[in-house]
Write a protein that holds these residues in place. Structure first.
Motif, PDB file in Angstrom:
ATOM      1  N   ALA A 226     -21.413 -18.539  59.187  1.00 37.77           N
ATOM      2  CA  ALA A 226     -21.559 -17.505  57.993  1.00 37.77           C
ATOM      3  C   ALA A 226     -20.052 -17.055  57.763  1.00 37.77           C
ATOM      4  O   ALA A 226     -19.994 -16.343  56.892  1.00 37.77           O
ATOM      5  CB  ALA A 226     -22.395 -16.326  58.751  1.00 37.77           C
ATOM      6  N   ALA A 227     -19.164 -17.012  58.932  1.00 39.48           N
ATOM      7  CA  ALA A 227     -18.090 -16.352  58.612  1.00 39.48           C
ATOM      8  C   ALA A 227     -16.973 -17.453  57.832  1.00 39.48           C
ATOM      9  O   ALA A 227     -15.919 -17.111  57.423  1.00 39.48           O
ATOM     10  CB  ALA A 227     -17.043 -16.128  59.979  1.00 39.48           C
ATOM     11  N   PHE A 228     -17.488 -18.812  57.547  1.00 42.07           N
ATOM     12  CA  PHE A 228     -16.796 -19.611  57.080  1.00 42.07           C
ATOM     13  C   PHE A 228     -16.184 -19.104  55.607  1.00 42.07           C
ATOM     14  O   PHE A 228     -16.945 -18.518  54.804  1.00 42.07           O
ATOM     15  CB  PHE A 228     -17.470 -21.001  56.944  1.00 42.07           C
ATOM     16  N   ASP A 229     -14.962 -19.345  55.292  1.00 40.95           N
ATOM     17  CA  ASP A 229     -14.435 -18.920  53.973  1.00 40.95           C
ATOM     18  C   ASP A 229     -14.001 -20.261  53.117  1.00 40.95           C
ATOM     19  O   ASP A 229     -13.065 -20.854  53.184  1.00 40.95           O
ATOM     20  CB  ASP A 229     -13.141 -17.871  54.079  1.00 40.95           C
ATOM     21  N   ALA A 230     -14.704 -20.415  52.264  1.00 44.02           N
ATOM     22  CA  ALA A 230     -14.636 -21.714  51.344  1.00 44.02           C
ATOM     23  C   ALA A 230     -13.529 -21.575  50.515  1.00 44.02           C
ATOM     24  O   ALA A 230     -12.788 -22.589  50.379  1.00 44.02           O
ATOM     25  CB  ALA A 230     -15.714 -21.728  50.410  1.00 44.02           C
TER      26      ALA A 230
ATOM     27  N   PHE B  16      -8.540 -13.870  40.317  1.00 42.82           N
ATOM     28  CA  PHE B  16      -9.658 -14.774  40.152  1.00 42.82           C
ATOM     29  C   PHE B  16     -11.132 -14.352  40.704  1.00 42.82           C
ATOM     30  O   PHE B  16     -10.787 -13.436  41.674  1.00 42.82           O
ATOM     31  CB  PHE B  16      -9.647 -16.035  41.174  1.00 42.82           C
ATOM     32  N   ALA B  17     -11.950 -14.449  40.100  1.00 41.24           N
ATOM     33  CA  ALA B  17     -13.267 -14.050  40.550  1.00 41.24           C
ATOM     34  C   ALA B  17     -14.044 -15.228  41.085  1.00 41.24           C
ATOM     35  O   ALA B  17     -14.367 -16.013  40.240  1.00 41.24           O
ATOM     36  CB  ALA B  17     -13.951 -13.222  39.370  1.00 41.24           C
ATOM     37  N   LYS B  18     -14.591 -15.115  42.145  1.00 42.63           N
ATOM     38  CA  LYS B  18     -15.081 -16.294  42.697  1.00 42.63           C
ATOM     39  C   LYS B  18     -16.494 -15.899  43.442  1.00 42.63           C
ATOM     40  O   LYS B  18     -16.763 -14.884  43.452  1.00 42.63           O
ATOM     41  CB  LYS B  18     -14.277 -17.105  43.750  1.00 42.63           C
ATOM     42  N   GLY B  19     -17.262 -16.720  43.800  1.00 39.77           N
ATOM     43  CA  GLY B  19     -18.597 -16.625  44.579  1.00 39.77           C
ATOM     44  C   GLY B  19     -19.595 -16.873  43.549  1.00 39.77           C
ATOM     45  O   GLY B  19     -19.340 -16.923  42.182  1.00 39.77           O
ATOM     46  N   THR B  20     -20.987 -16.933  44.054  1.00 43.50           N
ATOM     47  CA  THR B  20     -21.878 -17.296  43.275  1.00 43.50           C
ATOM     48  C   THR B  20     -22.153 -16.360  41.961  1.00 43.50           C
ATOM     49  O   THR B  20     -22.534 -16.726  40.995  1.00 43.50           O
ATOM     50  CB  THR B  20     -23.423 -17.222  43.948  1.00 43.50           C
ATOM     51  N   ASP B  21     -21.917 -14.936  42.279  1.00 44.61           N
ATOM     52  CA  ASP B  21     -22.077 -13.714  41.472  1.00 44.61           C
ATOM     53  C   ASP B  21     -20.594 -13.367  41.096  1.00 44.61           C
ATOM     54  O   ASP B  21     -20.719 -12.167  40.640  1.00 44.61           O
ATOM     55  CB  ASP B  21     -23.071 -12.783  42.100  1.00 44.61           C
TER      56      ASP B  21
ATOM     57  N   ILE C 188     -10.087 -12.453  44.382  1.00 50.28           N
ATOM     58  CA  ILE C 188      -8.863 -13.048  45.089  1.00 50.28           C
ATOM     59  C   ILE C 188      -7.490 -12.675  44.059  1.00 50.28           C
ATOM     60  O   ILE C 188      -7.486 -12.777  42.977  1.00 50.28           O
ATOM     61  CB  ILE C 188      -9.386 -14.632  45.094  1.00 50.28           C
ATOM     62  N   ILE C 189      -6.663 -12.320  44.852  1.00 43.85           N
ATOM     63  CA  ILE C 189      -5.172 -11.932  44.127  1.00 43.85           C
ATOM     64  C   ILE C 189      -4.254 -12.653  44.896  1.00 43.85           C
ATOM     65  O   ILE C 189      -3.995 -12.367  46.320  1.00 43.85           O
ATOM     66  CB  ILE C 189      -5.155 -10.323  44.225  1.00 43.85           C
ATOM     67  N   VAL C 190      -3.535 -13.431  44.306  1.00 45.32           N
ATOM     68  CA  VAL C 190      -2.505 -14.528  44.968  1.00 45.32           C
ATOM     69  C   VAL C 190      -1.024 -14.109  44.270  1.00 45.32           C
ATOM     70  O   VAL C 190      -1.030 -14.348  42.960  1.00 45.32           O
ATOM     71  CB  VAL C 190      -2.925 -16.029  44.763  1.00 45.32           C
ATOM     72  N   ALA C 191      -0.129 -14.143  45.006  1.00 47.89           N
ATOM     73  CA  ALA C 191       1.263 -13.918  44.317  1.00 47.89           C
ATOM     74  C   ALA C 191       1.603 -15.372  43.619  1.00 47.89           C
ATOM     75  O   ALA C 191       1.281 -16.212  44.267  1.00 47.89           O
ATOM     76  CB  ALA C 191       2.255 -13.743  45.474  1.00 47.89           C
ATOM     77  N   THR C 192       2.536 -15.143  42.825  1.00 47.61           N
ATOM     78  CA  THR C 192       2.884 -16.432  42.117  1.00 47.61           C
ATOM     79  C   THR C 192       4.298 -16.826  42.637  1.00 47.61           C
ATOM     80  O   THR C 192       4.756 -18.181  42.216  1.00 47.61           O
ATOM     81  CB  THR C 192       2.956 -16.206  40.521  1.00 47.61           C
ATOM     82  N   GLY C 193       5.041 -16.302  43.553  1.00 47.44           N
ATOM     83  CA  GLY C 193       6.206 -16.810  43.780  1.00 47.44           C
ATOM     84  C   GLY C 193       6.775 -16.303  45.186  1.00 47.44           C
ATOM     85  O   GLY C 193       5.988 -15.638  45.927  1.00 47.44           O
ATOM     86  N   ASP C 194       7.550 -16.836  45.608  1.00 48.08           N
ATOM     87  CA  ASP C 194       8.016 -16.731  47.111  1.00 48.08           C
ATOM     88  C   ASP C 194       8.873 -15.158  47.125  1.00 48.08           C
ATOM     89  O   ASP C 194       9.051 -14.694  46.201  1.00 48.08           O
ATOM     90  CB  ASP C 194       9.085 -17.823  47.398  1.00 48.08           C
ATOM     91  N   GLU C 195       8.593 -14.682  48.625  1.00 51.97           N
ATOM     92  CA  GLU C 195       9.128 -13.477  48.834  1.00 51.97           C
ATOM     93  C   GLU C 195       8.686 -12.262  48.114  1.00 51.97           C
ATOM     94  O   GLU C 195       9.203 -11.267  48.024  1.00 51.97           O
ATOM     95  CB  GLU C 195      10.719 -13.471  48.754  1.00 51.97           C
TER      96      GLU C 195
END
Length: 163
Positions: free
Chosen positions: A26-30, A83-88, A93-100
Protein backbone atom coordinates in the motif's frame (compact mmCIF):
# COMPACT_ATOMS: atom_id res chain seq x y z
CA UNK A 1 -9.51 -35.34 3.63
CA UNK A 2 -5.83 -36.09 3.67
CA UNK A 3 -5.32 -34.00 0.55
CA UNK A 4 -7.05 -30.99 2.10
CA UNK A 5 -4.99 -30.92 5.30
CA UNK A 6 -1.65 -30.12 3.63
CA UNK A 7 -3.31 -27.28 1.73
CA UNK A 8 -4.71 -25.78 4.96
CA UNK A 9 -1.32 -24.77 6.45
CA UNK A 10 -0.24 -23.43 3.06
CA UNK A 11 -3.34 -21.24 2.90
CA UNK A 12 -2.74 -20.00 6.44
CA UNK A 13 0.90 -19.21 5.64
CA UNK A 14 -0.11 -17.41 2.45
CA UNK A 15 -2.68 -15.34 4.36
CA UNK A 16 -0.11 -14.45 7.01
CA UNK A 17 2.39 -13.49 4.32
CA UNK A 18 -0.18 -11.28 2.59
CA UNK A 19 -1.09 -9.68 5.92
CA UNK A 20 2.55 -8.82 6.55
CA UNK A 21 3.30 -7.57 3.04
CA UNK A 22 0.06 -5.68 2.33
CA UNK A 23 1.00 -2.50 4.25
CA UNK A 24 4.26 -2.34 2.33
CA UNK A 25 2.44 -2.77 -0.96
CA UNK A 26 0.00 0.00 0.00
CA UNK A 27 2.96 2.32 0.63
CA UNK A 28 4.35 1.68 -2.85
CA UNK A 29 4.82 4.90 -4.80
CA UNK A 30 4.51 4.22 -8.53
CA UNK A 31 5.93 7.64 -9.41
CA UNK A 32 9.12 7.34 -7.33
CA UNK A 33 12.01 6.39 -9.53
CA UNK A 34 10.26 7.78 -12.60
CA UNK A 35 9.43 11.44 -11.90
CA UNK A 36 11.51 11.80 -8.76
CA UNK A 37 13.82 9.79 -6.50
CA UNK A 38 12.53 7.84 -3.52
CA UNK A 39 10.96 10.00 -0.82
CA UNK A 40 13.34 11.00 1.98
CA UNK A 41 11.02 13.12 4.13
CA UNK A 42 7.28 13.21 4.70
CA UNK A 43 4.77 15.28 6.60
CA UNK A 44 1.03 15.66 7.02
CA UNK A 45 -0.58 19.05 6.43
CA UNK A 46 -4.00 19.47 8.00
CA UNK A 47 -6.03 22.27 6.48
CA UNK A 48 -9.09 23.70 8.19
CA UNK A 49 -10.69 24.17 4.78
CA UNK A 50 -13.27 21.89 3.20
CA UNK A 51 -13.17 20.73 -0.40
CA UNK A 52 -14.62 23.24 -2.83
CA UNK A 53 -18.10 22.14 -3.91
CA UNK A 54 -17.17 21.88 -7.59
CA UNK A 55 -13.81 20.14 -7.13
CA UNK A 56 -13.12 17.40 -9.63
CA UNK A 57 -10.48 15.66 -11.66
CA UNK A 58 -11.10 18.29 -14.32
CA UNK A 59 -10.55 21.22 -11.93
CA UNK A 60 -7.23 19.73 -10.78
CA UNK A 61 -6.12 19.30 -14.40
CA UNK A 62 -7.13 22.90 -15.14
CA UNK A 63 -5.23 24.13 -12.09
CA UNK A 64 -1.99 22.45 -13.19
CA UNK A 65 -2.46 23.68 -16.75
CA UNK A 66 -3.10 27.21 -15.46
CA UNK A 67 0.09 27.27 -13.41
CA UNK A 68 2.06 25.88 -16.35
CA UNK A 69 0.59 28.60 -18.54
CA UNK A 70 1.60 31.29 -16.02
CA UNK A 71 5.13 29.87 -16.01
CA UNK A 72 5.26 29.89 -19.82
CA UNK A 73 4.47 33.61 -19.85
CA UNK A 74 7.48 34.47 -17.70
CA UNK A 75 9.80 34.73 -20.68
CA UNK A 76 12.39 32.33 -19.30
CA UNK A 77 12.46 28.59 -18.64
CA UNK A 78 10.53 27.60 -15.52
CA UNK A 79 12.43 26.41 -12.47
CA UNK A 80 10.03 23.52 -12.02
CA UNK A 81 7.34 21.47 -13.74
CA UNK A 82 3.99 20.45 -12.27
CA UNK A 83 2.10 17.24 -12.93
CA UNK A 84 -1.24 15.92 -11.72
CA UNK A 85 -1.19 12.14 -11.42
CA UNK A 86 -3.27 9.36 -9.95
CA UNK A 87 -6.58 7.85 -10.98
CA UNK A 88 -8.43 11.07 -10.10
CA UNK A 89 -5.42 13.38 -10.56
CA UNK A 90 -5.30 13.66 -6.77
CA UNK A 91 -1.49 13.67 -6.60
CA UNK A 92 0.42 16.86 -7.38
CA UNK A 93 4.06 16.45 -8.36
CA UNK A 94 6.46 19.40 -8.56
CA UNK A 95 9.95 18.71 -9.91
CA UNK A 96 12.83 21.16 -10.40
CA UNK A 97 14.12 21.55 -13.93
CA UNK A 98 17.79 22.15 -13.23
CA UNK A 99 20.68 21.36 -10.93
CA UNK A 100 21.31 23.18 -7.67
CA UNK A 101 17.64 24.14 -7.30
CA UNK A 102 15.46 23.03 -4.48
CA UNK A 103 18.16 20.70 -3.17
CA UNK A 104 17.20 20.98 0.50
CA UNK A 105 13.97 20.58 2.40
CA UNK A 106 14.09 24.31 3.18
CA UNK A 107 14.32 25.25 -0.50
CA UNK A 108 11.45 22.91 -1.33
CA UNK A 109 9.34 24.62 1.34
CA UNK A 110 10.38 28.01 -0.05
CA UNK A 111 9.11 26.88 -3.45
CA UNK A 112 5.77 26.01 -1.88
CA UNK A 113 5.72 29.45 -0.24
CA UNK A 114 6.34 31.13 -3.59
CA UNK A 115 3.52 29.09 -5.10
CA UNK A 116 1.30 30.57 -2.40
CA UNK A 117 1.70 33.97 -4.05
CA UNK A 118 0.53 32.53 -7.34
CA UNK A 119 -2.33 30.73 -5.62
CA UNK A 120 -3.62 33.96 -4.07
CA UNK A 121 -4.44 35.23 -7.56
CA UNK A 122 -6.91 32.37 -8.13
CA UNK A 123 -10.68 32.70 -7.93
CA UNK A 124 -10.86 30.18 -5.08
CA UNK A 125 -8.57 32.26 -2.87
CA UNK A 126 -10.40 35.45 -3.83
CA UNK A 127 -13.65 33.92 -2.54
CA UNK A 128 -12.04 33.13 0.81
CA UNK A 129 -12.73 35.37 3.82
CA UNK A 130 -9.04 35.78 4.64
CA UNK A 131 -6.88 34.80 1.64
CA UNK A 132 -3.76 36.20 3.31
CA UNK A 133 -4.13 33.49 5.96
CA UNK A 134 -4.11 30.65 3.42
CA UNK A 135 -1.20 28.97 1.68
CA UNK A 136 -0.56 26.80 -1.35
CA UNK A 137 -1.33 23.60 0.54
CA UNK A 138 -4.72 25.04 1.53
CA UNK A 139 -5.46 25.58 -2.15
CA UNK A 140 -4.38 22.01 -2.84
CA UNK A 141 -6.88 20.84 -0.22
CA UNK A 142 -9.64 23.04 -1.69
CA UNK A 143 -9.33 21.46 -5.12
CA UNK A 144 -8.88 17.91 -3.89
CA UNK A 145 -5.18 17.10 -3.99
CA UNK A 146 -4.41 14.57 -1.28
CA UNK A 147 -0.67 14.22 -1.88
CA UNK A 148 1.90 16.85 -2.87
CA UNK A 149 5.39 15.69 -3.81
CA UNK A 150 8.20 18.20 -4.34
CA UNK A 151 11.63 17.20 -5.59
CA UNK A 152 14.81 18.54 -7.08
CA UNK A 153 14.57 15.63 -9.51
CA UNK A 154 17.97 14.36 -8.51
CA UNK A 155 18.36 13.31 -4.90
CA UNK A 156 15.87 15.17 -2.70
CA UNK A 157 12.13 14.40 -2.47
CA UNK A 158 9.64 15.57 0.13
CA UNK A 159 6.06 14.34 0.28
CA UNK A 160 3.11 16.00 1.99
CA UNK A 161 -0.15 14.23 2.75
CA UNK A 162 -2.87 16.88 2.62
CA UNK A 163 -5.82 16.33 4.95
Amino acid sequence: MKRIRPVGPAVVLAALWLGVTTPQAAAFDAHAGYYYPEVQTEEVYVSALELAPDTSKRSRAAFVSGLASQNAKLGYPPGYHLFAKGTDLEKLIIVATGDERYDTLFRLRALLASLTSMARTTELFAQSKQPQELNFLDLCKLIGFTLVTVSNGKDVTHQIKVR
